[in-house]
Design a protein around this motif. Structure first.
Motif, PDB file in Angstrom:
ATOM      1  N   ALA A  68      60.518 -30.559  13.197  1.00 12.64           N
ATOM      2  CA  ALA A  68      60.494 -31.882  12.562  1.00 12.64           C
ATOM      3  C   ALA A  68      59.647 -31.796  11.303  1.00 12.64           C
ATOM      4  N   ALA A  69      60.134 -32.368  10.214  1.00 21.06           N
ATOM      5  CA  ALA A  69      59.394 -32.355   8.947  1.00 21.06           C
ATOM      6  C   ALA A  69      59.008 -33.777   8.576  1.00 21.06           C
ATOM      7  N   THR A  70      57.734 -33.934   8.228  1.00 19.96           N
ATOM      8  CA  THR A  70      57.240 -35.225   7.742  1.00 19.96           C
ATOM      9  C   THR A  70      56.313 -34.931   6.572  1.00 19.96           C
ATOM     10  N   GLY A  71      56.650 -35.452   5.386  1.00 19.31           N
ATOM     11  CA  GLY A  71      55.880 -35.102   4.194  1.00 19.31           C
ATOM     12  C   GLY A  71      55.901 -33.586   4.036  1.00 19.31           C
ATOM     13  N   LYS A  72      54.724 -32.998   3.849  1.00 24.96           N
ATOM     14  CA  LYS A  72      54.671 -31.537   3.713  1.00 24.96           C
ATOM     15  C   LYS A  72      54.132 -30.899   5.006  1.00 24.96           C
ATOM     16  N   THR A  73      54.532 -31.496   6.140  1.00 24.15           N
ATOM     17  CA  THR A  73      54.124 -30.966   7.441  1.00 24.15           C
ATOM     18  C   THR A  73      55.351 -30.629   8.283  1.00 24.15           C
ATOM     19  N   LEU A  74      55.337 -29.429   8.871  1.00 22.22           N
ATOM     20  CA  LEU A  74      56.382 -29.040   9.825  1.00 22.22           C
ATOM     21  C   LEU A  74      55.768 -29.013  11.216  1.00 22.22           C
ATOM     22  N   ARG A  75      56.498 -29.549  12.176  1.00 27.61           N
ATOM     23  CA  ARG A  75      56.018 -29.536  13.550  1.00 27.61           C
ATOM     24  C   ARG A  75      57.067 -28.982  14.500  1.00 27.61           C
ATOM     25  N   THR A  76      56.600 -28.317  15.556  1.00 22.18           N
ATOM     26  CA  THR A  76      57.479 -27.826  16.616  1.00 22.18           C
ATOM     27  C   THR A  76      56.700 -27.920  17.928  1.00 22.18           C
ATOM     28  N   PRO A  77      57.393 -28.164  19.046  1.00 24.89           N
ATOM     29  CA  PRO A  77      56.677 -28.297  20.323  1.00 24.89           C
ATOM     30  C   PRO A  77      56.094 -26.961  20.801  1.00 24.89           C
ATOM     31  N   PRO A  78      54.998 -27.013  21.573  1.00 23.50           N
ATOM     32  CA  PRO A  78      54.345 -25.793  22.057  1.00 23.50           C
ATOM     33  C   PRO A  78      55.095 -25.145  23.229  1.00 23.50           C
ATOM     34  N   THR A  79      55.007 -23.820  23.318  1.00 19.88           N
ATOM     35  CA  THR A  79      55.702 -23.085  24.383  1.00 19.88           C
ATOM     36  C   THR A  79      55.168 -23.446  25.768  1.00 19.88           C
ATOM     37  N   ARG A  89      55.929 -19.418   8.741  1.00 23.50           N
ATOM     38  CA  ARG A  89      55.205 -18.418   7.949  1.00 23.50           C
ATOM     39  C   ARG A  89      55.389 -18.689   6.454  1.00 23.50           C
ATOM     40  N   ALA A  90      56.647 -18.845   6.078  1.00 21.95           N
ATOM     41  CA  ALA A  90      56.969 -19.060   4.661  1.00 21.95           C
ATOM     42  C   ALA A  90      56.405 -20.388   4.177  1.00 21.95           C
ATOM     43  N   ALA A  91      56.531 -21.418   5.010  1.00 18.48           N
ATOM     44  CA  ALA A  91      56.075 -22.752   4.612  1.00 18.48           C
ATOM     45  C   ALA A  91      54.558 -22.761   4.423  1.00 18.48           C
ATOM     46  N   GLU A  92      53.861 -22.123   5.353  1.00 14.04           N
ATOM     47  CA  GLU A  92      52.403 -22.101   5.285  1.00 14.04           C
ATOM     48  C   GLU A  92      51.941 -21.420   3.987  1.00 14.04           C
ATOM     49  N   ARG A  93      52.627 -20.330   3.646  1.00 12.29           N
ATOM     50  CA  ARG A  93      52.292 -19.585   2.435  1.00 12.29           C
ATOM     51  C   ARG A  93      52.433 -20.451   1.191  1.00 12.29           C
ATOM     52  N   GLU A  94      53.352 -21.410   1.258  1.00  9.66           N
ATOM     53  CA  GLU A  94      53.575 -22.272   0.088  1.00  9.66           C
ATOM     54  C   GLU A  94      52.850 -23.611   0.202  1.00  9.66           C
ATOM     55  N   GLY A  95      51.868 -23.664   1.090  1.00 14.33           N
ATOM     56  CA  GLY A  95      51.006 -24.839   1.105  1.00 14.33           C
ATOM     57  C   GLY A  95      51.388 -25.951   2.066  1.00 14.33           C
ATOM     58  N   TRP A  96      52.431 -25.721   2.909  1.00 12.57           N
ATOM     59  CA  TRP A  96      52.772 -26.725   3.916  1.00 12.57           C
ATOM     60  C   TRP A  96      51.760 -26.642   5.070  1.00 12.57           C
ATOM     61  N   ALA A  97      51.579 -27.765   5.755  1.00 18.18           N
ATOM     62  CA  ALA A  97      50.871 -27.738   7.036  1.00 18.18           C
ATOM     63  C   ALA A  97      51.904 -27.447   8.123  1.00 18.18           C
ATOM     64  N   VAL A  98      51.583 -26.545   9.038  1.00 17.28           N
ATOM     65  CA  VAL A  98      52.511 -26.258  10.148  1.00 17.28           C
ATOM     66  C   VAL A  98      51.765 -26.479  11.463  1.00 17.28           C
ATOM     67  N   LYS A  99      52.365 -27.256  12.335  1.00 13.55           N
ATOM     68  CA  LYS A  99      51.704 -27.629  13.574  1.00 13.55           C
ATOM     69  C   LYS A  99      52.585 -27.344  14.786  1.00 13.55           C
ATOM     70  N   THR A 100      51.976 -26.745  15.794  1.00 11.94           N
ATOM     71  CA  THR A 100      52.653 -26.573  17.078  1.00 11.94           C
ATOM     72  C   THR A 100      51.985 -27.549  18.033  1.00 11.94           C
ATOM     73  N   GLU A 101      52.660 -28.655  18.281  1.00  9.40           N
ATOM     74  CA  GLU A 101      52.038 -29.707  19.097  1.00  9.40           C
ATOM     75  C   GLU A 101      53.109 -30.552  19.762  1.00  9.40           C
ATOM     76  N   PRO A 102      52.755 -31.212  20.874  1.00  4.75           N
ATOM     77  CA  PRO A 102      53.742 -32.032  21.579  1.00  4.75           C
ATOM     78  C   PRO A 102      54.272 -33.143  20.686  1.00  4.75           C
ATOM     79  N   LEU A 103      55.555 -33.375  20.815  1.00  8.97           N
ATOM     80  CA  LEU A 103      56.241 -34.427  20.043  1.00  8.97           C
ATOM     81  C   LEU A 103      56.915 -35.354  21.039  1.00  8.97           C
ATOM     82  N   ARG A 104      56.752 -36.641  20.860  1.00 11.72           N
ATOM     83  CA  ARG A 104      57.441 -37.583  21.738  1.00 11.72           C
ATOM     84  C   ARG A 104      58.829 -37.884  21.187  1.00 11.72           C
ATOM     85  N   ILE A 105      59.751 -38.238  22.079  1.00 14.85           N
ATOM     86  CA  ILE A 105      61.121 -38.544  21.647  1.00 14.85           C
ATOM     87  C   ILE A 105      61.104 -39.613  20.550  1.00 14.85           C
TER      88      ILE A 105
END
Lengths: 280, 280
Positions: B191-202, B217-233
């Motif tokens: 899921a992308a919101t602003g310059k943040t990418l999120r994906t649920p944790p394993t 990896r690529a997004a982080e290198r270009e200044g995006w925030a990347v988060k692995t965290e629970p997402l609600r429906i």
């Protein structure tokens, strides 16, 4: 010994590969099966097994299996069998080749009954309860989970048995997250209290047991009450006896549950075995 | 075209059966797999794919796969491939013959990328949410359910896709019973919101995504925030864009969720595709 027959009734060498690598039965566990007990050349509960195969096929949107084809293959295996007096006959039916014309792959395979299973029939087993995930309403709410279909996707059932082995047990009783009893990885649970036999309902997302049904038929005829109703985990230890029923294990007694020795149900086991045998 | 290689590096005809009927990969869906994207003869994320194969093997108590063997088979398929510039390379690794000596069955199979997948990459897809059963803690509580292992027991994943098709969609986002987002049947949700990418944790019982990891990896290198965290429906529809990432589908845009058209994420998709491509 192993005897293999195709759905056209011809025999094939079970040690010669039969399945392409791109068969969806292998690639995706996308198929169904049944295991029929054959004793002295006579298959048991053939009709109920085929009905259940048809039911599984419908749940997976597979073409309806052809009874005549499975009968041909079954007879071919039985005719060629020179092994023990008992045989486990597997029917397998897959979605066929990935990207193919949709023709299912099917065969019948006769296998010896493992010595371990015969010993367990006589001596009983230790079992553990393991959560399968999901509450009592899950199967009705989420039919895409295929709960109650006998699919080739049994990796979790096999993992449950390895977990049992790690805990010093031979079998598993799966349970819901809200503490209802389901079934074994390849068997049906039967609880006996007084002259009443109970088994959980298929609406919970479990298979209709063919051996359990035969046992209930015989028991009812002899004046037992037979009930298909939800059972809570806590009720298990209150029963006079717990049993796992399946084609190959017949009616096997659980003597130990979650590490705790249960009341001696040897005599009760003898009685249920007599009832089961009276059907054949 | 399809190209098949064995773990000793020799080629075999994919249309000639290779698998015995009593292979546990077929009989029980008892095995694991990976799908690697190969572009112009170069496999992508080979290390992460192999790490995940090893992780799945450990979860199933299978012998540790031999990297050199899978490398040999991979190279043999790549060398023999004369199909399109992109190939889906499947690794399969089963528990071997039932009652055998425990030697796993393994192979690598090169397949064309389906036209449908290529179209979906370009045009995006409609997806639906489907409950997978179990709450957010199930995977930790019940490791025997093999949640997060990439097993051959994918009948439910395939049934989910058929359910999507019935509802006019192409893909599924599985969810927990307590409304957390999991993954697709064969993909990772981003899921992308602003310059943040999120994906649920394993830890929720899902696969670590190889394509998602490359994108992050690529997004982080270009200044995006990347988060692995629970997402609600409920959070899904608030995102600027939803994507399913996997080897063969790369980063595919979800344009419609549960029948509702989402905000236009075409531009965002272009940006994520550029990021993904920058890794290769």
């Amino acid at each position: 010994m192993r005897v293999l027959a195709l759905l056209d009734g011809t025999l094939a060498d079970p040690e010669t590969p039969l399945i392409r690598v791109d068969d969806l039965g292998l690639m995706r566990g996308d198929g169904i099966f049944e295991t029929v007990l054959v004793v002295d050349g006579k298959p048991r509960e053939l009709g109920p097994h085929f009905d259940r195969l048809v039911r599984s096929a419908a749940m997976l949107d597979l073409p309806t299996p052809d009874r005549a084809a499975f009968d041909r293959a079954t007879q071919a295996v039985i005719d060629a069998w020179t092994g023990g007096s008992e045989m486990a006959l597997k029917w397998v039916y897959t979605r066929g080749i990935e990207g193919g014309d949709g023709t299912p792959t099917g065969f019948a395979l006769g296998l010896e009954i493992a010595e371990k299973v015969k010993r367990q029939r006589a001596e009983g087993i230790a079992a553990i309860t393991l959560e399968r995930g999901g509450d009592q309403d899950l199967a009705k709410r989420a039919p895409w989970l295929l709960l109650g279909a006998k699919t080739l996707s049994y990796a979790v059932n096999m993992a449950g048995l390895r977990e049992a082995d790690r805990r010093g047990a031979a079998e598993v009783i799966f349970t819901t997250s809200d503490d209802f009893v389901l079934e074994g990885p390849t068997s049906t649970l039967v609880a006996a209290t007084g002259k009443t036999l109970r088994t959980p309902p298929t609406g919970l997302g479990i298979l209709p047991g063919t051996t359990q049904a035969a046992l209930f038929r015989a028991a009812e005829r002899e004046g037992w009450a037979v009930k298909t109703e939800p059972l809570r985990i806590a009720e298990l230890k209150e029963a006079d006896g717990l049993f796992l029923a399946s084609s190959v294990r017949k009616v096997t007694r659980i003597h130990t549950l979650d590490g705790e020795q249960l009341a001696d149900s040897t005599e009760l086991h003898g009685e249920l075995t007599r009832l089961y045998n009276s059907e054949y």
